[in-house]
Design a protein around this motif. Structure first.
Motif, PDB file in Angstrom:
ATOM      1  N   GLY A  36      19.424  25.773  20.714  1.00 32.11           N
ATOM      2  CA  GLY A  36      20.129  25.425  19.804  1.00 32.11           C
ATOM      3  C   GLY A  36      19.198  26.056  18.404  1.00 32.11           C
ATOM      4  O   GLY A  36      18.530  26.647  18.367  1.00 32.11           O
ATOM      5  N   TYR A  37      19.708  25.604  17.576  1.00 31.78           N
ATOM      6  CA  TYR A  37      19.216  25.910  16.202  1.00 31.78           C
ATOM      7  C   TYR A  37      19.141  24.911  15.106  1.00 31.78           C
ATOM      8  O   TYR A  37      20.082  24.039  15.041  1.00 31.78           O
ATOM      9  CB  TYR A  37      20.199  27.106  15.306  1.00 31.78           C
ATOM     10  CG  TYR A  37      20.240  28.333  16.048  1.00 31.78           C
ATOM     11  CD1 TYR A  37      19.305  29.383  15.951  1.00 31.78           C
ATOM     12  CD2 TYR A  37      21.223  28.542  17.192  1.00 31.78           C
ATOM     13  CE1 TYR A  37      19.245  30.630  16.780  1.00 31.78           C
ATOM     14  CE2 TYR A  37      21.332  29.562  17.906  1.00 31.78           C
ATOM     15  CZ  TYR A  37      20.286  30.738  17.846  1.00 31.78           C
ATOM     16  OH  TYR A  37      20.511  31.881  18.548  1.00 31.78           O
ATOM     17  N   GLY A  38      17.901  24.905  14.478  1.00 32.06           N
ATOM     18  CA  GLY A  38      17.738  23.838  13.205  1.00 32.06           C
ATOM     19  C   GLY A  38      17.643  24.608  12.175  1.00 32.06           C
ATOM     20  O   GLY A  38      17.266  25.793  12.074  1.00 32.06           O
ATOM     21  N   PRO A  39      18.002  24.024  10.969  1.00 30.72           N
ATOM     22  CA  PRO A  39      17.904  24.572   9.703  1.00 30.72           C
ATOM     23  C   PRO A  39      16.260  24.688   9.273  1.00 30.72           C
ATOM     24  O   PRO A  39      15.410  23.896   9.273  1.00 30.72           O
ATOM     25  CB  PRO A  39      18.708  23.851   8.494  1.00 30.72           C
ATOM     26  CG  PRO A  39      18.415  22.480   9.483  1.00 30.72           C
ATOM     27  CD  PRO A  39      18.354  22.549  10.710  1.00 30.72           C
ATOM     28  N   LEU A  40      16.211  25.703   8.338  1.00 34.19           N
ATOM     29  CA  LEU A  40      14.963  26.014   7.646  1.00 34.19           C
ATOM     30  C   LEU A  40      15.243  25.850   6.180  1.00 34.19           C
ATOM     31  O   LEU A  40      15.538  26.522   5.329  1.00 34.19           O
ATOM     32  CB  LEU A  40      14.483  27.601   7.803  1.00 34.19           C
ATOM     33  CG  LEU A  40      13.774  27.735   8.877  1.00 34.19           C
ATOM     34  CD1 LEU A  40      13.327  29.349   8.916  1.00 34.19           C
ATOM     35  CD2 LEU A  40      12.442  27.003   8.784  1.00 34.19           C
ATOM     36  N   ASN A  41      15.140  24.223   5.978  1.00 41.11           N
ATOM     37  CA  ASN A  41      15.489  23.894   4.468  1.00 41.11           C
ATOM     38  C   ASN A  41      14.497  24.499   3.758  1.00 41.11           C
ATOM     39  O   ASN A  41      13.246  24.663   3.923  1.00 41.11           O
ATOM     40  CB  ASN A  41      15.478  22.404   4.496  1.00 41.11           C
ATOM     41  CG  ASN A  41      16.854  21.929   5.233  1.00 41.11           C
ATOM     42  OD1 ASN A  41      16.961  21.355   6.494  1.00 41.11           O
ATOM     43  ND2 ASN A  41      18.091  22.425   5.034  1.00 41.11           N
ATOM     44  N   THR A  42      14.831  24.671   2.363  1.00 37.47           N
ATOM     45  CA  THR A  42      14.024  24.685   1.142  1.00 37.47           C
ATOM     46  C   THR A  42      13.390  23.828   0.417  1.00 37.47           C
ATOM     47  O   THR A  42      13.981  22.369   0.812  1.00 37.47           O
ATOM     48  CB  THR A  42      14.861  25.674   0.217  1.00 37.47           C
ATOM     49  OG1 THR A  42      15.743  24.626  -0.199  1.00 37.47           O
ATOM     50  CG2 THR A  42      15.388  26.832   0.843  1.00 37.47           C
ATOM     51  N   ARG A  43      12.436  24.054  -0.363  1.00 40.28           N
ATOM     52  CA  ARG A  43      11.833  22.752  -1.351  1.00 40.28           C
ATOM     53  C   ARG A  43      13.150  22.140  -2.113  1.00 40.28           C
ATOM     54  O   ARG A  43      13.096  21.027  -2.412  1.00 40.28           O
ATOM     55  CB  ARG A  43      10.880  23.500  -2.076  1.00 40.28           C
ATOM     56  CG  ARG A  43      10.325  22.385  -2.924  1.00 40.28           C
ATOM     57  CD  ARG A  43       8.806  23.077  -3.805  1.00 40.28           C
ATOM     58  NE  ARG A  43       8.638  21.954  -4.463  1.00 40.28           N
ATOM     59  CZ  ARG A  43       8.212  22.308  -5.829  1.00 40.28           C
ATOM     60  NH1 ARG A  43       8.578  23.315  -6.438  1.00 40.28           N
ATOM     61  NH2 ARG A  43       8.135  21.077  -6.682  1.00 40.28           N
ATOM     62  N   GLU A  44      13.952  23.250  -2.591  1.00 39.41           N
ATOM     63  CA  GLU A  44      15.068  22.510  -3.507  1.00 39.41           C
ATOM     64  C   GLU A  44      15.768  21.566  -2.607  1.00 39.41           C
ATOM     65  O   GLU A  44      16.302  20.286  -3.255  1.00 39.41           O
ATOM     66  CB  GLU A  44      15.989  23.591  -3.936  1.00 39.41           C
ATOM     67  CG  GLU A  44      15.145  24.567  -5.062  1.00 39.41           C
ATOM     68  CD  GLU A  44      13.980  25.134  -4.718  1.00 39.41           C
ATOM     69  OE1 GLU A  44      14.125  25.538  -3.586  1.00 39.41           O
ATOM     70  OE2 GLU A  44      13.050  25.426  -5.420  1.00 39.41           O
TER      71      GLU A  44
END
Ligand code: NAD
Length: 492
Positions: A36-44
């Motif tokens: 599967g895939y997970g999100p690469l979230n940002t600082r914002e």
């Protein structure tokens, strides 16, 4: 038949937030398969999640405890119903055997239920009528909690934080580890959906996300489980805004086998082997170094190898005969291999343990054959480092004093165990520097969610589980109503 990859997203203010940037999670038993895939979230996005949690806190903290318990109970029921699929997903992304994933869900649910059943009693007001009036001590929520967890027990180590934090009236932003992000994200979604928007948020990501979660002034508490080195960075990041902290860190748990341990007790020997190799040794509280009294050492090693060869069957997590699955990631494989190889170069004897059930799969995946290491110095890296994998050094000791000093000669102090006649073992146990000491068992076999769990020295700060695990998410608030509100010695 190929299984569709599971795609999980961040949860911010009650909404699933799709992200273009994502990372894959492979199957450790068969790394060419993307689970599967997970999100690469940002600082914002992390700041948005913290802001949502802060906003939700103003209302959530005032909700009735009954309502919080009801919501959590509904989430527990939904997780229970979905456990068969979730446990399968956990094994595919983690590498651990299916029975082990089911065990993790069982312990997680047990704790969540225990937290629901005890929170009213543990957090009730303490009202005292005394000579000078009345004092009420309340347990107030802290605010926004950042929860950061590792990959080895993702479900347990997240629910151990989420349940008490939310029940106590806090809100949370949770970040799982990218090495086992999928099943836990689905569990977090089930829980988040039962609570008002913003109460439970989740982001995934790397350093910038971690740094924001641990330094943002709106975060009141950090609940972290992971490595001791990571905790050092977290403490520094949190220092400027003086955050509360629970830190559950690394361990190098000693098992002491006393002269009166019965080496012919097959069940005890099996418990010992399990306490070294469950989850391929990737547990903070696994027995990572074993000290055996010299009078029984040779016999112990002989029986140990016999038992380990019976119990350890390495292979596909979905094969019901498998007791030890894959190692979670290639970095961990390399690290354990190098510790074993280096010990060998220094004269250590390395004995492979158990059976490899499917040699072809073994070659493809992140597998390691469990090993026993003997004839090494007390200060060999394989003894003093946290190996966190399927290998165990077993060394002799001369007398109880010697064993106690070997066990305590460590920067760590998470759990430990003493094996032998109960009263004798108890005497030794009292002198071990650790958060938990078990008698004639070790690792998760002796874990009980009703009692506090945590480490001393560099194994951590604070406790999870038990009443302490709930109190870790509140501030003590004293309300005084004195009969004589003026101090007699203050002049008119
Ligand atoms: P880790 O410290 O590498 O990572 C833990 C989490 O911290 C991950 O989510 C990671 O992404 C995040 N992280 C990394 N750098 C960060 C930063 N600078 N700021 C904020 N977050 C950051 O640990 P790991 O390899 O995932 O897990 C293995 C370690 O965890 C072992 O040392 C093990 O003993 C320990 N552990 C302890 C317990 C316990 O209860 N004491 C339980 C399980 C695991």
């Amino acid at each position: 038949m190929a299984i569709e990859p599971v795609v999980v997203h961040a949860i911010i203010n009650g909404e699933y937030v799709p992200t273009e940037n994502r990372y894959p999670r492979e199957n450790p038993s068969n790394p060419s398969e993307i689970v599967g895939y997970g999100p690469l979230n940002t600082r914002e996005e992390t700041i948005r999640a913290i802001d949502a949690a802060e906003k939700a806190f103003h209302t959530w903290k005032n909700t009735a405890l009954d309502e919080r318990i009801e919501r959590m109970q509904r989430a527990i029921q939904k997780i229970k119903v979905q456990t068969p699929e979730l446990a399968q997903l956990l094994s595919r992304e983690h590498g651990k055997a299916l029975y082990d994933s089911h065990g993790e869900f069982a312990v997680s649910l047990m704790w969540m239920e225990h937290a629901c059943n005890t929170v009213k009693d543990v957090l009730k007001d303490n009202v005292q009528e005394h000579g000078n009036g009345r004092t009420i001590i309340t347990n107030d929520p802290i605010g926004v909690v950042s929860a950061i967890t590792p990959w080895n027990y993702p479900i347990s180590l997240s629910t151990i934080k989420i349940a008490p934090a939310l029940l106590a009236g806090n809100t949370m932003v949770f970040k799982p580890s990218p090495f086992a992000p999928l099943a836990v994200s689905l569990v977090a979604k089930i829980i988040a959906d039962e609570f008002p928007p913003g109460v439970l948020n989740m982001v995934h990501g790397e350093a910038e996300v971690g740094v924001e979660l641990t330094s943002n002034p709106k975060v009141g508490k950090i609940a972290f489980t992971g490595g001791t080195k990571t905790a050092t960075s977290i403490m520094k990041a949190a220092a400027d805004t003086i955050k509360h902290m629970t830190l559950e860190l690394g361990g190098n748990d000693a098992a002491i086998v006393l002269s009166d341990f019965d080496v012919n007790d097959e069940r005890a020997m099996r418990r010992m082997v399990i306490s070294n190799f469950l989850t391929a040794g990737q547990i903070c509280m696994i027995a990572k170094r074993v000290y055996v009294h010299q009078s029984i050492y040779d016999k112990f090693i002989e029986k140990y190898i016999e038992t380990a060869n019976k119990w350890i069957r390495v292979g596909d997590p979905f094969n019901p005969n498998v007791t030890v699955g894959a190692v979670n990631n290639p970095g961990q494989v390399k690290y354990v291999q190098s510790l074993v190889e280096e010990a060998k170069k220094r004269g250590g004897n390395v004995t492979p343990l158990g059976t490899i059930l499917d040699p072809e799969l073994f070659e493809k995946g992140y597998f390691l054959q469990p090993t026993l290491v003997t004839n090494v110095d007390y200060n060999d890296p394989i003894v003093v480092e946290e190996q966190f994998g399927p290998t165990v050094p077993i060394l002799p000791f001369t007398d109880d004093e010697h064993a106690i000093s070997l066990a305590n000669d460590s920067i760590y102090g998470l759990t430990s165990s003493v094996w032998g006649e109960t009263e004798h073992a108890l005497k030794v146990a009292r002198r071990i520097e650790a958060g938990t000491t078990m008698i004639n068992t070790a690792a998760v076999q002796g874990l009980d969610v009703r009692f506090p769990f945590g480490g001393v020295k560099q194994s951590g700060i604070g406790r999870e589980y038990g009443a302490e695990g709930l109190k870790a998410y509140v501030e003590t608030h004293v309300i005084n109503i004195p009969k004589n509100p003026e101090l007699p010695y203050i002049p008119e």
